[in-house]
Design an enzyme around this catalytic site. Structure first.
Site, PDB file in Angstrom:
ATOM      1  N   HIS A 112      51.587  12.136  64.471  1.00  0.00           N
ATOM      2  CA  HIS A 112      51.975  13.540  64.654  1.00  0.00           C
ATOM      3  C   HIS A 112      52.320  14.244  63.340  1.00  0.00           C
ATOM      4  O   HIS A 112      52.583  15.448  63.332  1.00  0.00           O
ATOM      5  CB  HIS A 112      53.174  13.633  65.619  1.00  0.00           C
ATOM      6  CG  HIS A 112      53.135  14.830  66.509  1.00  0.00           C
ATOM      7  ND1 HIS A 112      52.308  15.912  66.291  1.00  0.00           N
ATOM      8  CD2 HIS A 112      53.828  15.135  67.631  1.00  0.00           C
ATOM      9  CE1 HIS A 112      52.490  16.821  67.224  1.00  0.00           C
ATOM     10  NE2 HIS A 112      53.405  16.374  68.058  1.00  0.00           N
ATOM     11  N   ASP A 144      48.197  17.319  65.549  1.00  0.00           N
ATOM     12  CA  ASP A 144      49.025  17.966  66.567  1.00  0.00           C
ATOM     13  C   ASP A 144      48.402  17.776  67.944  1.00  0.00           C
ATOM     14  O   ASP A 144      47.342  17.180  68.105  1.00  0.00           O
ATOM     15  CB  ASP A 144      49.231  19.448  66.257  1.00  0.00           C
ATOM     16  CG  ASP A 144      47.919  20.202  66.093  1.00  0.00           C
ATOM     17  OD1 ASP A 144      46.895  19.751  66.641  1.00  0.00           O
ATOM     18  OD2 ASP A 144      47.920  21.239  65.412  1.00  0.00           O
TER      19      ASP A 144
END
Length: 443
Positions: A407, A411
């Site tokens: 992450h 995204d």
């Protein structure tokens, strides 16, 4: 007497040194050409070293667990076959061995050690923070502080610190660097739960070298990448039906088994081409976008350990080419015959957890990649499908896909879009796909 020097062989483009695991022969033993003399290991793979000729081993210059640079003479063979006395060889050869090794300090023999576990996960500045087990062991033996290791300029790929870098530093080291004030997160006050050991019932199994490396790599990945996992369900009925219809013809025409893996690799390669930012690595505050699409296949070895052989340039191969490569790598993995160049360099990894009957999985990212795809078991279930007559219930072959991604740079939109693209490629698989040889490019 005809003397033949046995040198540490080259074991891949990025490999500069290897560890001697075990000598299968000793001084005075006769050997035949291509007969295995010793086993060696790198950070990537274990290998066997054969004899270059017939003869008798007259000298062994390195012991097990010693680390030797590629191209260094590790043994001497008398090609005339003059047997050397086993009782005298150890006494006569050892002094010669020590005098030849002194000018070339390939291995440090100090016994000092440190319990500093922070060497397992180091931020070394310009490189990616990963230190090989070899470098970690040397650092511990020499009582090097974290600051000292961080100060060493790495000459390996991407600035990674190699064994030769740390040895060179030790040769010129006059005194330890002063430790900087520690500003890292304070050590946890949580007490590790005790392990109950029942004498006579429970048993202790020592981790092997490969299992230790896997453990370190997994812990490093979880410390490095904030993992997020997304899931989708995919209808693979068309793929199952097509494979069942053509697998015998495929084997007869091309001499290759048609498994599901090359179909999955093909779908992943197409999805990466559509979303290239999933095919990246993180270098500090920079993102390295890889031009090649090299798909790793997490594969279980007969020993139970895990290894990741790589299908290089997967986007440039057709289904036949992928099938050949996948079968070759799988066979080599089962026979412990993978070469170093067949293991490194992956940019994205898949893990077929369905092979073991798992419905789905939450895989750990194979560093320095930023995503990994798990493929669940294919199961027949009643599903509601839309037809020309409207909604109907039909028996379909379904499977779950789960994508774990980093992450920091991936995204939800990118991760979800990529995963959906893989699913779309699988569901859109051409049920009428032909396997005529004339239509197949060379794989």
């Amino acid at each position: 007497m005809s003397i033949v020097e046995l040198k540490m062989p080259k074991m891949g483009e990025s490999i500069s040194e290897a560890t001697i695991l075990n000598w299968l022969k000793k001084v005075g033993d006769s050997v035949e050409e291509d007969e295995t003399i010793l086993e060696v290991a790198t950070d990537k793979v274990d290998s066997e070293v054969p004899s270059p000729c017939d003869g008798v081993i007259s000298e062994i210059r390195f012991e097990p667990n010693e680390v030797v640079e590629i191209g260094t003479v590790i043994a001497v063979i008398d090609a005339d076959g003059e047997v050397v006395s086993k009782t005298s060889s150890s006494d006569e050869v050892q002094p010669e061995k020590s005098t030849q090794k002194e000018p070339n300090p390939l291995v440090q023999t100090k016994t000092k050690s440190t319990t500093n576990s922070d060497f397992r996960i180091l931020n070394t500045g310009d490189n990616d923070g990963f230190l090989s087990p070899l470098v970690i062991n040397i650092a511990k033996k020499e009582n090097l502080s974290i600051e000292e290791v961080q100060s060493i300029e790495g000459t390996g790929e991407g600035g990674r610190i190699r064994k030769s870098d740390i040895i060179q530093y030790l040769k010129n080291r006059k005194y330890p660097l002063p430790s900087r004030p520690q500003t890292i997160t304070p050590k946890s006050t949580y007490n590790t739960p005790p392990i109950n050991f029942v004498e006579g019932k429970d048993r202790i199994v020592e981790m092997g070298r490969m299992r230790k490396m896997i453990a370190d790599h997994m812990v490093y990945s979880k410390h490095t990448s904030p993992h997020v996992t997304s899931y989708i369900e995919v209808d693979v009925t068309n793929i199952v039906n097509w494979r069942n219809a053509v697998k015998n013809e495929f084997l007869e025409k091309y001499g290759e088994k048609l498994t599901y893996t090359p179909i999955f690799v093909e779908a992943v390669a197409k999805a990466i081409a559509a979303y290239p930012m999933i095919n990246v690595s993180v270098d500090g505050d920079k993102i390295v976008v890889h031009d090649e699409i090299n798909v790793g296949m997490a594969t279980a070895l007969p020993s139970g350990n895990l290894i990741v052989p790589v299908v290089r340039n997967a986007d440039e191969k057709n289904l036949l080419g992928l099938a050949k490569k996948v079968n070759h790598l799988a066979n080599n993995a089962r026979n412990n015959a993978l070469k170093p160049d067949e293991i490194g360099g992956s940019t994205f990894t898949i893990s077929n957890v369905g092979t073991f009957g798992s419905l789905m999985g939450t895989p750990i990212i194979n560093q320095p990649e930023v995503a990994i795809l798990a493929l669940g078991i294919i199961k027949k279930r009643p599903e509601v499908i839309t037809t020309e007559k409207g909604d109907e219930i039909a028996i379909r072959s379904m499977m779950y896909l789960s994508l774990s991604f980093d992450h920091r740079v991936v995204d939800g939109f990118l991760g979800g879009s990529f995963l959906r693209k893989v699913g779309d490629e699988l569901e859109a698989f051409d049920n009428n796909r032909k396997i005529e040889l004339k239509d197949m490019r060379k794989g």
